[in-house]
Write a protein that holds these residues in place. Structure first.
Motif, PDB file in Angstrom:
ATOM      1  N   ASP A  54       0.308  -1.057  -0.052  1.00 37.22           N
ATOM      2  CA  ASP A  54      -0.033  -0.166   0.161  1.00 37.22           C
ATOM      3  C   ASP A  54       1.130   1.042  -0.107  1.00 37.22           C
ATOM      4  O   ASP A  54       0.281   2.372  -0.132  1.00 37.22           O
ATOM      5  N   GLY A  55       2.572   1.218   0.129  1.00 37.70           N
ATOM      6  CA  GLY A  55       3.015   2.667   0.530  1.00 37.70           C
ATOM      7  C   GLY A  55       4.558   1.699   0.470  1.00 37.70           C
ATOM      8  O   GLY A  55       4.977   1.338   1.529  1.00 37.70           O
ATOM      9  N   MET A  56       5.645   3.064   0.407  1.00 35.75           N
ATOM     10  CA  MET A  56       7.090   2.885   0.733  1.00 35.75           C
ATOM     11  C   MET A  56       7.416   3.937   1.759  1.00 35.75           C
ATOM     12  O   MET A  56       7.138   4.958   0.943  1.00 35.75           O
ATOM     13  N   LEU A  99       3.162   9.474   4.706  1.00 38.04           N
ATOM     14  CA  LEU A  99       2.620   8.694   3.700  1.00 38.04           C
ATOM     15  C   LEU A  99       1.438   8.330   3.548  1.00 38.04           C
ATOM     16  O   LEU A  99       1.116   7.937   3.007  1.00 38.04           O
ATOM     17  N   TYR A 100       0.597   8.213   5.128  1.00 37.39           N
ATOM     18  CA  TYR A 100      -0.760   7.277   5.443  1.00 37.39           C
ATOM     19  C   TYR A 100      -1.569   8.522   4.368  1.00 37.39           C
ATOM     20  O   TYR A 100      -2.749   7.717   3.741  1.00 37.39           O
ATOM     21  N   ARG A 101      -0.924   9.518   4.470  1.00 34.30           N
ATOM     22  CA  ARG A 101      -2.001  10.407   3.400  1.00 34.30           C
ATOM     23  C   ARG A 101      -2.270  10.372   2.718  1.00 34.30           C
ATOM     24  O   ARG A 101      -2.839  10.437   1.699  1.00 34.30           O
ATOM     25  N   HIS A 102      -1.260  10.171   1.671  1.00 31.51           N
ATOM     26  CA  HIS A 102      -0.993   9.951   0.140  1.00 31.51           C
ATOM     27  C   HIS A 102      -2.018   8.476  -0.295  1.00 31.51           C
ATOM     28  O   HIS A 102      -2.422   8.162  -0.822  1.00 31.51           O
ATOM     29  N   ILE A 103      -1.796   7.786   1.401  1.00 27.64           N
ATOM     30  CA  ILE A 103      -2.445   6.429   0.572  1.00 27.64           C
ATOM     31  C   ILE A 103      -3.318   6.622   0.543  1.00 27.64           C
ATOM     32  O   ILE A 103      -4.078   6.145  -0.348  1.00 27.64           O
ATOM     33  N   ARG A 104      -4.523   7.324   1.535  1.00 28.95           N
ATOM     34  CA  ARG A 104      -5.906   7.606   2.038  1.00 28.95           C
ATOM     35  C   ARG A 104      -6.559   8.621   0.201  1.00 28.95           C
ATOM     36  O   ARG A 104      -7.519   7.659   0.041  1.00 28.95           O
ATOM     37  N   LEU A 105      -5.558   9.561  -0.333  1.00 31.67           N
ATOM     38  CA  LEU A 105      -5.560  10.019  -1.084  1.00 31.67           C
ATOM     39  C   LEU A 105      -5.660   9.229  -2.226  1.00 31.67           C
ATOM     40  O   LEU A 105      -6.796   8.880  -3.166  1.00 31.67           O
ATOM     41  N   HIS A 106      -4.835   8.244  -2.359  1.00 32.39           N
ATOM     42  CA  HIS A 106      -4.895   7.178  -3.263  1.00 32.39           C
ATOM     43  C   HIS A 106      -5.734   6.258  -3.259  1.00 32.39           C
ATOM     44  O   HIS A 106      -6.688   5.947  -4.436  1.00 32.39           O
ATOM     45  N   ASP A 107      -5.734   5.834  -2.612  1.00 30.18           N
ATOM     46  CA  ASP A 107      -7.715   5.009  -1.881  1.00 30.18           C
ATOM     47  C   ASP A 107      -9.085   5.470  -3.145  1.00 30.18           C
ATOM     48  O   ASP A 107      -9.442   5.442  -3.304  1.00 30.18           O
ATOM     49  N   THR A 108      -8.813   6.703  -2.390  1.00 32.63           N
ATOM     50  CA  THR A 108      -9.830   7.746  -3.330  1.00 32.63           C
ATOM     51  C   THR A 108      -9.875   7.853  -4.624  1.00 32.63           C
ATOM     52  O   THR A 108     -10.584   9.005  -5.309  1.00 32.63           O
TER      53      THR A 108
END
Length: 350
Positions: free
Chosen positions: A121-123, A309-318
């Motif tokens: 999900d992220g790196m 990273l978590y902020r971008h994971i959430r953006l990526h999910d949307t």
């Protein structure tokens, strides 16, 4: 070897539907009675049911897996950072995979390819020194990644994605000001690798402050210790021969090497030489508790990096594109006082 218990078996034993079991065990919002929820959890525990992450990933389109690649896991700073990052990931419900690139671009590239094939999900990435020297290959690989990537600590390649690190120029300034406060007038600086931007920035901040206080270039000795204990140890004699009374080491490990060599000469710190280190990482391992050093708060770095990273994971999910994000977050270092800095000998400032 025992067979994996299925979700349907838990549902049958708890006398509910598989969908109900899934909602409860995946902590999804629902109107299921608390008594029923507890019965499902009790049954799952009794049957030793383990959530099938692969199956859940097919439904949610996420694996809850994060990759962390570090240059050298034997480096105490990176080791401590990895531990704090793991804590931050686990608190958010993610598992962290850790790998070591040995500071080589080829290893780093292979690891990134391997992890991306696992649909992480992220790196989180601390780039290798070779990626510092030739960042284009790394930039292309990050741009092609299907998941968000956040750079940590070494931010020279942060033009392609977000990065979080410390203000190394400011750290060097803090070290210089501390030694100037102690009225030293002849200085040495043992830096890391010459092409390491972090080491260069620390040295730059150190030298800039000295020159702004009218310290002549002839009174500043600049050395390269490669961030190693042996680097500090082997350069200690050069510092003594130069006649420096104030020394800035760009990490604590080199400062320890200098102190070891001085002890072999039966010279004492800070009477013979005032020393400022960098990182304050050794103290976490019960060493050099008396060293005056510039602290990089590893816990803060880990938390802020994970938040990024978590902020971008959430953006990526949307479905929002975050590949063009290029913000750099610089955290503030601070001086931690120890017993390795003292006023310069009277003859120096008489």
């Amino acid at each position: 070897m025992s067979r994996r218990v299925t979700l349907k078996e838990v549902a049958k034993e708890a006398q509910v539907s598989p969908a109900t079991v899934s909602l409860v065990l995946n902590n999804k919002p629902s109107r299921i009675a608390k008594e029923t929820q507890q019965r499902i959890r009790d049954v799952a525990a009794r049957l030793h049911y383990v959530v099938n992450e692969n199956a859940r990933g097919l439904v949610t389109n996420e694996t809850r897996l994060i990759a962390l690649i570090v240059p050298d896991i034997e480096n105490m700073f990176f080791a401590s950072l990895a531990r704090h990052l793991e804590d931050a990931c686990q608190e958010a419900g993610y598992a962290l995979f850790l790998s070591n690139s040995d500071d080589r671009r080829a290893n780093e590239s292979a690891l990134m390819t391997n992890y991306l094939a696992r649909d992480i999900d992220g790196m989180l990435l601390i780039p290798s020194l070779e990626s510092y020297r030739q960042p284009r290959q790394l930039q292309r690989q990050i741009a092609a990644a299907h998941c968000p990537v956040t750079l940590i600590d070494r931010l020279v390649t942060a033009r392609i994605c977000d990065g979080v690190g410390f203000d190394n120029v400011q750290g060097g300034r803090l070290a210089a000001r501390r030694l100037l406060e102690a009225r030293h007038r002849r200085f040495a600086c043992i830096s890391g690798q010459t092409d390491d931007i972090n080491a260069s920035n620390r040295m730059q901040g150190f030298v800039d402050v000295l020159r702004s206080h009218h310290i002549d270039a002839d009174d500043i000795l600049l050395l390269n210790g490669n961030y190693r204990f042996t680097g500090g140890y082997e350069l200690a004699d050069c510092v003594l021969d130069f006649g420096a009374t104030g020394l800035f080491c760009c990490n604590d490990l080199m400062a320890m090497g200098v102190m070891q060599r001085l002890a072999e000469h039966d010279l004492h710190v800070p009477q013979a030489l005032s020393i400022v280190g960098y990182d304050n990482i050794m103290r976490r391992f019960g060493m050099t508790s008396q060293l005056t050093t510039v602290e990089q708060d590893v816990h803060e770095l880990a938390v802020r990096s994970w938040e990024c990273l978590y902020r971008h994971i959430r953006l990526h999910d949307t479905g929002r594109d975050c590949a063009t994000a290029t913000s750099v977050t610089l955290l503030e270092p601070r001086i931690v006082e120890g017993a390795t800095v003292a006023d310069a000998p009277a003859k120096v400032f008489a």
